[in-house]
Design a protein around this motif. Structure first.
Motif, PDB file in Angstrom:
ATOM      1  N   GLY A   1       1.010 -55.593 -85.186  1.00 31.97           N
ATOM      2  CA  GLY A   1       0.235 -56.226 -84.275  1.00 31.97           C
ATOM      3  C   GLY A   1      -0.900 -55.102 -83.852  1.00 31.97           C
ATOM      4  O   GLY A   1      -1.910 -55.413 -83.095  1.00 31.97           O
TER       5      GLY A   1
ATOM      6  N   VAL B   1      -8.895 -44.542-100.277  1.00 34.54           N
ATOM      7  CA  VAL B   1      -7.740 -45.534-100.314  1.00 34.54           C
ATOM      8  C   VAL B   1      -6.661 -45.636-101.580  1.00 34.54           C
ATOM      9  O   VAL B   1      -5.652 -45.402-101.537  1.00 34.54           O
ATOM     10  CB  VAL B   1      -8.259 -46.857 -99.798  1.00 34.54           C
TER      11      VAL B   1
ATOM     12  N   ARG C   1      -4.504 -42.900-102.150  1.00 36.37           N
ATOM     13  CA  ARG C   1      -3.563 -42.872-101.388  1.00 36.37           C
ATOM     14  C   ARG C   1      -3.484 -41.774-100.003  1.00 36.37           C
ATOM     15  O   ARG C   1      -2.624 -41.595 -99.641  1.00 36.37           O
ATOM     16  CB  ARG C   1      -2.107 -42.744-102.039  1.00 36.37           C
TER      17      ARG C   1
ATOM     18  N   LEU D   1      -4.670 -45.943 -95.704  1.00 35.74           N
ATOM     19  CA  LEU D   1      -4.316 -47.352 -95.955  1.00 35.74           C
ATOM     20  C   LEU D   1      -5.725 -47.947 -95.538  1.00 35.74           C
ATOM     21  O   LEU D   1      -6.587 -47.823 -94.823  1.00 35.74           O
ATOM     22  CB  LEU D   1      -3.308 -48.128 -95.187  1.00 35.74           C
ATOM     23  N   LEU D   2      -5.986 -49.352 -96.349  1.00 36.43           N
ATOM     24  CA  LEU D   2      -7.246 -50.039 -95.959  1.00 36.43           C
ATOM     25  C   LEU D   2      -6.566 -50.958 -94.930  1.00 36.43           C
ATOM     26  O   LEU D   2      -5.829 -51.871 -95.247  1.00 36.43           O
ATOM     27  CB  LEU D   2      -7.769 -50.762 -97.134  1.00 36.43           C
TER      28      LEU D   2
ATOM     29  N   LYS E   1       0.879 -63.291-100.556  1.00 35.49           N
ATOM     30  CA  LYS E   1       0.287 -62.293-101.715  1.00 35.49           C
ATOM     31  C   LYS E   1      -1.004 -63.208-102.253  1.00 35.49           C
ATOM     32  O   LYS E   1      -1.309 -63.149-103.312  1.00 35.49           O
ATOM     33  CB  LYS E   1       1.502 -62.337-102.683  1.00 35.49           C
TER      34      LYS E   1
END
Ligand code: CMC
Length: 428
Positions: free
Chosen positions: A269, A295, A298, A301-302, A311
């Motif tokens: 959250g 990103v 690595r 993170l996006l 997915k």
């Protein structure tokens, strides 16, 4: 005829086993009969992060991550977001059916008449540092409520449970609003029980000296829809925590403080807060390609992309994107939206994200709306926790009514040192 069993051959012993299948699932305890010899503990399954382990049977929320479907008690989230209201969805989630008018009115009355906090709760909250994170205040205050309602410990009594459920759903907006006012150095505003759930919350945040506070109906409805979208999401990290703590029969306030603590993390959250910070850091749509290279290497993170279950597009993200325009008509367009749209455009066309099924999740756009509504980023996880209270409590009720549930206690594979003798300090 096909047999509803799974046949396993243990190549260590050559022994075969027929394991029953129910709901496309085998019972993990059935693996324990697979042993090399009598003294053997038996086979376990290894599943860090519970990626493929069902911990409960549930009747509350259905998600098909591949098809981007989310339903509460069978009702599609899109229909609820369009036609319902937060407190009606709360009733549906908790009790399993949509209420008739009489039941709904009684429910709303009950919720509206438990919104006040004990004055000592206010003093307790005032003791936090001036710059305390509102989510830290929220978590601690929810836990503190358990000391005001010691009878809540009788978790196996359905009447006691029902009372705490009403109290918690009623009081979380007040705790959230007090946390916000505290961070601004403003006096706390008491609830106004003539207003709607979302309207009262907005008033407690904003009201200054006006004798009548007018809630903007567009923002009130937008917040109500956002609340509906966040009510429940089956066995996510926070909800699983609620069930784990609840399984030892802890009172609901303390258990919910734990669930909210799990929600606070940036991978859960706290992600909408992290999205906003990321968009501010990118600063301009022209910087997006360079950020995306990072990103893919690595380096980071996006945030707001990817989901354990979806997915495909997160259906909540689609609805949120839809209400953004209505909010912006009132608040003015949030310039961060251009950066978000550019991130989304590049990601949806890039093999790195396509191959990994990474799509925007609920947190990608919610933060932009919250910011346009003038919420500070630190309030974002709190805004998630208010409606999720309903989901946590519903799942907690289901757990306590489920005779097959046991105290949560996972196993481990011990790979540490074998037995060895203690070495006195002077010989180490
Ligand atoms: N940016 C870049 N790469 C990513 C991302 C991302 N946001 N998410 C996943 N990946 C990659 C990951 O590196 C892995 O690549 P590889 O297979 O080459 O090692 C692959 O995609 C699969 O990811 P995973 O980490 O195994 O997936 P997971 O199911 O364990 O994690 C997640 C799900 C939501 C924690 C993760 O996608 C993530 O960290 N997203 C960013 C944080 C976020 O937006 N969280 C909000 C979730 S929705 C609301 C909520 O739950 O509260």
């Amino acid at each position: 005829m096909t047999k509803n069993t799974l046949t396993i051959t243990d190549n260590r012993t050559g022994q075969g086993y027929d394991i029953p299948i129910e709901h496309d699932t085998i019972n993990a305890m059935d693996l324990r009969q697979i042993r090399v010899n009598e003294g053997d503990f038996g086979m376990m399954s290894y599943d860090p992060g519970f990626k493929n382990t069902a911990s409960t049977k549930s009747n509350i929320t259905f998600i098909d991550g591949g098809a981007g479907i989310l339903r509460y008690r069978g009702y599609p989230i899109e229909q609820l977001a369009e036609k319902s209201k937060f407190l009606e969805v709360a009733y549906l989630t908790l009790f399993g059916e949509l209420p008739d008018k009489e039941a709904y009115d009684a429910w709303v009355y009950d919720i509206r008449h438990h919104t006040f906090l004990h004055e000592n709760m206010k003093s307790l909250m005032q003791a936090f540092r001036h710059d305390a994170h509102p989510m830290g205040m929220f978590i601690s205050s929810v836990a503190a409520l358990s000391t005001f309602y010691p009878e809540a410990r009788n978790v196996m009594d359905p009447e006691v449970r029902a009372k705490q459920i009403v109290r918690l759903i009623s009081k979380v907006p007040t705790i959230a609003a007090f946390s916000y006012r505290h961070s601004k150095g403003l006096p706390y505003v008491y609830p106004n029980n003539d207003l709607t759930y979302a309207g009262n919350f907005l008033a407690m945040l904003d009201k200054m000296s006006e004798s009548t506070y007018e809630v903007n109906p567009v923002l009130e409805r937008a917040l109500d829809v956002l609340f509906m979208l966040h009510v429940d999401h089956e066995q996510n990290c926070g909800t699983a925590t609620m069930r784990v703590i609840g399984s030892s029969q802890t009172d609901p306030y303390t258990a919910m403080a734990g669930a909210a603590a799990a929600l606070y993390g940036p991978l859960h959250g706290g992600a909408n807060e992290a999205v906003l910070r990321m968009l501010v850091e990118i600063g301009d749509a022209k910087n997006v390609p360079a950020f995306m290279e990072g990103v893919k290497k690595r380096e980071r993170l996006l945030m707001g992309f990817g989901h354990r279950v979806y997915k495909n597009f997160d259906p909540r993200a689609k609805i949120i994107k839809g209400i953004a325009d209505q909010v912006f008509e009132v608040t003015g367009r949030n310039p961060l939206l251009d950066i978000a749209l550019e991130l989304e455009r590049i990601a949806l066309a890039d093999d790195f994200f396509i191959e990994r099924n990474l799509y925007p999740n609920v947190d990608f756009y919610s933060g932009i709306i919250y910011q346009a509504m003038k919420f500070p980023v630190s309030m974002f996880p709190v805004l998630f926790a208010i409606p999720r209270t309903v989901g946590w409590l519903t799942q907690w009720q289901e757990l306590l009514g489920d005779k097959t549930q046991k105290i949560a206690r996972p196993r481990q594979i011990y790979l540490g040192a074998d037995e060895r003798d203690f070495v006195p300090m002077h010989k180490r």
